[in-house]
Write a protein that holds these residues in place. Structure first.
Motif, mmCIF file in Angstrom:
data_model
loop_
_atom_site.group_PDB
_atom_site.id
_atom_site.type_symbol
_atom_site.label_atom_id
_atom_site.label_comp_id
_atom_site.label_asym_id
_atom_site.label_seq_id
_atom_site.Cartn_x
_atom_site.Cartn_y
_atom_site.Cartn_z
ATOM 1 N N LEU A 189 35.921 -17.041 26.693
ATOM 2 C CA LEU A 189 36.859 -16.010 26.284
ATOM 3 C C LEU A 189 36.067 -14.842 25.719
ATOM 4 N N VAL A 190 36.293 -13.651 26.270
ATOM 5 C CA VAL A 190 35.677 -12.422 25.763
ATOM 6 C C VAL A 190 36.724 -11.694 24.944
ATOM 7 N N VAL A 191 36.367 -11.327 23.707
ATOM 8 C CA VAL A 191 37.222 -10.527 22.842
ATOM 9 C C VAL A 191 36.464 -9.234 22.555
ATOM 10 N N VAL A 192 37.003 -8.109 23.005
ATOM 11 C CA VAL A 192 36.340 -6.823 22.831
ATOM 12 C C VAL A 192 36.625 -6.306 21.419
ATOM 13 N N THR A 193 35.568 -6.106 20.642
ATOM 14 C CA THR A 193 35.736 -5.649 19.267
ATOM 15 C C THR A 193 35.417 -4.165 19.090
ATOM 16 N N ASP A 194 34.760 -3.548 20.087
ATOM 17 C CA ASP A 194 34.440 -2.127 20.017
ATOM 18 C C ASP A 194 34.094 -1.625 21.414
ATOM 19 N N GLY A 195 34.496 -0.415 21.732
ATOM 20 C CA GLY A 195 34.083 0.212 22.977
ATOM 21 C C GLY A 195 34.829 -0.255 24.200
ATOM 22 N N GLU A 196 34.148 -0.088 25.346
ATOM 23 C CA GLU A 196 34.768 -0.363 26.643
ATOM 24 C C GLU A 196 33.717 -0.907 27.603
ATOM 25 N N ALA A 197 34.141 -1.851 28.446
ATOM 26 C CA ALA A 197 33.216 -2.447 29.413
ATOM 27 C C ALA A 197 33.909 -2.681 30.739
ATOM 28 N N GLU A 198 33.080 -2.874 31.754
ATOM 29 C CA GLU A 198 33.550 -3.267 33.074
ATOM 30 C C GLU A 198 33.120 -4.709 33.287
ATOM 31 N N VAL A 199 34.072 -5.533 33.674
ATOM 32 C CA VAL A 199 33.811 -6.949 33.917
ATOM 33 C C VAL A 199 34.147 -7.235 35.371
ATOM 34 N N GLU A 200 33.232 -7.888 36.049
ATOM 35 C CA GLU A 200 33.481 -8.299 37.426
ATOM 36 C C GLU A 200 33.545 -9.820 37.455
ATOM 37 N N ILE A 201 34.619 -10.338 38.043
ATOM 38 C CA ILE A 201 34.796 -11.783 38.177
ATOM 39 C C ILE A 201 35.065 -12.073 39.648
ATOM 40 N N ARG B 283 29.207 -4.998 32.198
ATOM 41 C CA ARG B 283 28.457 -3.751 32.050
ATOM 42 C C ARG B 283 29.171 -2.852 31.054
ATOM 43 N N ALA B 284 28.429 -2.312 30.096
ATOM 44 C CA ALA B 284 29.000 -1.450 29.062
ATOM 45 C C ALA B 284 29.261 -0.051 29.610
ATOM 46 N N ALA B 285 30.541 0.365 29.613
ATOM 47 C CA ALA B 285 30.905 1.721 30.016
ATOM 48 C C ALA B 285 30.653 2.700 28.874
ATOM 49 N N THR B 286 30.771 2.196 27.639
ATOM 50 C CA THR B 286 30.415 2.912 26.410
ATOM 51 C C THR B 286 29.631 1.908 25.576
ATOM 52 N N ARG B 287 29.163 2.305 24.412
ATOM 53 C CA ARG B 287 28.634 1.277 23.514
ATOM 54 C C ARG B 287 29.750 0.270 23.320
ATOM 55 N N PHE B 288 29.403 -1.004 23.340
ATOM 56 C CA PHE B 288 30.414 -2.043 23.491
ATOM 57 C C PHE B 288 30.005 -3.289 22.718
ATOM 58 N N LYS B 289 30.956 -3.848 21.961
ATOM 59 C CA LYS B 289 30.725 -5.119 21.268
ATOM 60 C C LYS B 289 31.777 -6.117 21.709
ATOM 61 N N MET B 290 31.333 -7.369 21.856
ATOM 62 C CA MET B 290 32.277 -8.425 22.219
ATOM 63 C C MET B 290 31.914 -9.721 21.524
#
Length: 112
Positions: free
Chosen positions: A62-74, A98-105
């Motif tokens: 489970l990925v929980v995005v805590t900051d920013g934005e990312a692209e996930v490919e599954i 892949r981080a589209a912006t600075r990103f935390k998860m």
């Protein structure tokens, strides 16, 4: 990828997520928050453009995005995830991040 493999000192201690891991230029950093035979909880911070190449894992995550934005490919399907959103990475299916912006998860993996 830098890995600060240290569990939190005391499980009952309250810690703000924002203070547990800082961004580093041109890097991915991680900190294991919990690790036992049942699974792991790891906090990641990605600089913009950084990512994890396609791979598989033997357990759902489970990925929980805590900051920013990312692209996930599954398995060839692309998703955009933002702060406050979550996505499941199914076991044994190829995925990449892949981080589209600075990103935390937070990456939560529970062994079944």
């Amino acid at each position: 990828m830098s890995n600060q493999n240290q569990n939190l000192v005391r499980p009952a201690e309250v810690k703000p997520l924002v203070d547990l891991l800082q961004y580093q230029d041109d890097s991915i950093v991680s900190r294991v928050l919990l690790k036992n035979k049942g699974g792991t909880v790891t906090l990641f911070a990605f600089d913009v453009g950084e990512g994890l190449s396609e791979h598989t894992a033997p357990f759902d995550a489970l990925v929980v995005v805590t900051d920013g934005e990312a692209e996930v490919e599954i398995a060839g399907e692309n998703f955009k995830v933002r702060q406050g959103e979550t996505i499941i990475l199914p076991a044994n299916r190829p995925h990449a991040v892949r981080a589209a912006t600075r990103f935390k998860m937070l990456l939560i993996m529970i062994r079944a």
